[in-house]
Structure formats: C-alpha cells, structure tokens
Design a protein around this motif. Structure first.
Motif, PDB file in Angstrom:
ATOM      1  N   VAL A  72       0.843  -1.205   0.000  1.00 45.23           N
ATOM      2  CA  VAL A  72       0.000   0.000   0.000  1.00 45.23           C
ATOM      3  C   VAL A  72       0.875   1.250   0.000  1.00 45.23           C
ATOM      4  O   VAL A  72       0.622   2.203  -0.752  1.00 45.23           O
ATOM      5  N   ILE A  73       1.914   1.258   0.828  1.00 46.12           N
ATOM      6  CA  ILE A  73       2.805   2.423   0.893  1.00 46.12           C
ATOM      7  C   ILE A  73       3.512   2.649  -0.448  1.00 46.12           C
ATOM      8  O   ILE A  73       3.591   3.779  -0.943  1.00 46.12           O
ATOM      9  N   SER A  75       2.491   1.644  -3.413  1.00 51.65           N
ATOM     10  CA  SER A  75       1.488   2.055  -4.397  1.00 51.65           C
ATOM     11  C   SER A  75       1.118   3.524  -4.228  1.00 51.65           C
ATOM     12  O   SER A  75       1.003   4.268  -5.216  1.00 51.65           O
ATOM     13  N   MET A  76       0.932   3.947  -2.999  1.00 51.18           N
ATOM     14  CA  MET A  76       0.609   5.354  -2.750  1.00 51.18           C
ATOM     15  C   MET A  76       1.777   6.254  -3.155  1.00 51.18           C
ATOM     16  O   MET A  76       1.567   7.346  -3.704  1.00 51.18           O
ATOM     17  N   SER A  77       2.982   5.804  -2.896  1.00 51.78           N
ATOM     18  CA  SER A  77       4.157   6.592  -3.282  1.00 51.78           C
ATOM     19  C   SER A  77       4.251   6.763  -4.795  1.00 51.78           C
ATOM     20  O   SER A  77       4.591   7.836  -5.292  1.00 51.78           O
ATOM     21  N   VAL A  79       1.744   6.790  -6.886  1.00 50.12           N
ATOM     22  CA  VAL A  79       0.713   7.762  -7.267  1.00 50.12           C
ATOM     23  C   VAL A  79       1.185   9.187  -6.950  1.00 50.12           C
ATOM     24  O   VAL A  79       1.014  10.112  -7.760  1.00 50.12           O
ATOM     25  N   VAL A  80       1.798   9.376  -5.805  1.00 51.16           N
ATOM     26  CA  VAL A  80       2.282  10.706  -5.411  1.00 51.16           C
ATOM     27  C   VAL A  80       3.373  11.183  -6.375  1.00 51.16           C
ATOM     28  O   VAL A  80       3.338  12.324  -6.854  1.00 51.16           O
TER      29      VAL A  80
END
Length: 164
Positions: A72-73, A75-77, A79-80
């Motif tokens: 999750v981390i 994947s979020m990174s 996207v950011v």
C-alpha cells in the motif's frame, strides 16, 4: 577626445552587459535546468523502483500484514510521484530552462564572432534586443537577481550620444 572617451564607455557597457546580464542568465538557466532535470529523473527512477518492488513482494511469500502495508505504501508513493511529475510538469520545465540557456549562449557566440545580424555598426543594439526578447519569452523564471540598471544605463548612454 570626447569620441574616444565615449567609445571606451560604450565598450565598458558592452563588457558589463555581457558579463553581468548574459553570462549571469546563462548560469542561472543552466543551474535551473540541471536542478529540474535531476528532480524529473529521480522521481521517475523512484517510481520505477517502487513499481517493480510490488510484484516481488507479492511473489516472495505469504501476504502478511507487513507485506500488505508495504505494498500500500509503495502504491501510494507511486501515485504521489506521478502526480508531482504531472502537476509540476518536470519533464517540460527542465527543457525550457535548457532551451533558454542554449539560446542565450547562441546569441552571445554570434555576437562575439560578428555573425549574422551582428556584422554592422549597431550590432550591440541587436544583441540587447535579442537577449531581452529571449529572456522575456522564457517561462517560469525569476530574473530579479540580475541588476536591470545595466540595460537602462546602456540605453541612456545611447540617447546621450544620439542627441549630440
């Protein structure tokens, strides 16, 4: 005597303009291009690394809570980082800075070698006009660190000589 003194003064103004305006702007745009290019490339490299780690983590073993949180981390990174690249248009910005730097170098070289429009007597006028045009067309820049008095002093001296 007066004419020689005036020519010396104009030569000093030309040297000052080249050193403090053109060279300073070339350095500024080159530095900004390098910084923006570095940001763009590093954000892309990090995005690729994070994206490639996700399948590795999934394949390695059972998806425990730590693995799920890490995925999750990552994947979020991703996207950011992609969002930052899109919002700040990092791939376009560094190219524009580099383009301005290259144009300034090109004009300076044409002037110093008396090429193209810089062959006649009023070649310094042409140089100033071309340089200021390049600078006014450059995007996303701040030129406040360069003293504008050099340009205004040049034009004041030209007005004085044309009035006499």
């Amino acid at each position: 005597m007066y004419k020689e003194e005036l020519n010396d003064n104009l030569d000093n103004i030309q040297d000052e303009y080249i050193n403090e305006r053109i060279d300073a702007q070339i350095e500024y745009y080159t530095r900004k291009a390098n910084a923006a290019r570095s940001l763009d490339r590093w954000s892309k490299v990090i995005t690729i690394i994070f994206a490639s780690l996700i399948p590795v983590i999934v394949t390695i073993g059972p998806l425990e809570i730590y693995s799920k949180v890490l995925i999750v981390i990552l994947s979020m990174s991703i996207v950011v980082f992609i969002g930052i690249q899109q919002i700040f248009q990092t791939d376009r910005v560094w190219k524009e800075y580099l383009d301005a730097s290259v144009k300034l170098r090109h004009e300076k070289m044409l002037y110093l070698t008396n090429m193209n429009e810089y062959k006649d007597e009023r070649h310094f006028h042409e140089l100033v006009g071309n340089i200021e045009n390049i600078l006014s067309n450059a995007t996303n820049t701040k030129i406040s660190h360069v003293p504008q008095t050099i340009v205004s002093n040049y034009w004041q001296n030209i007005e004085k000589t044309s009035n006499k």
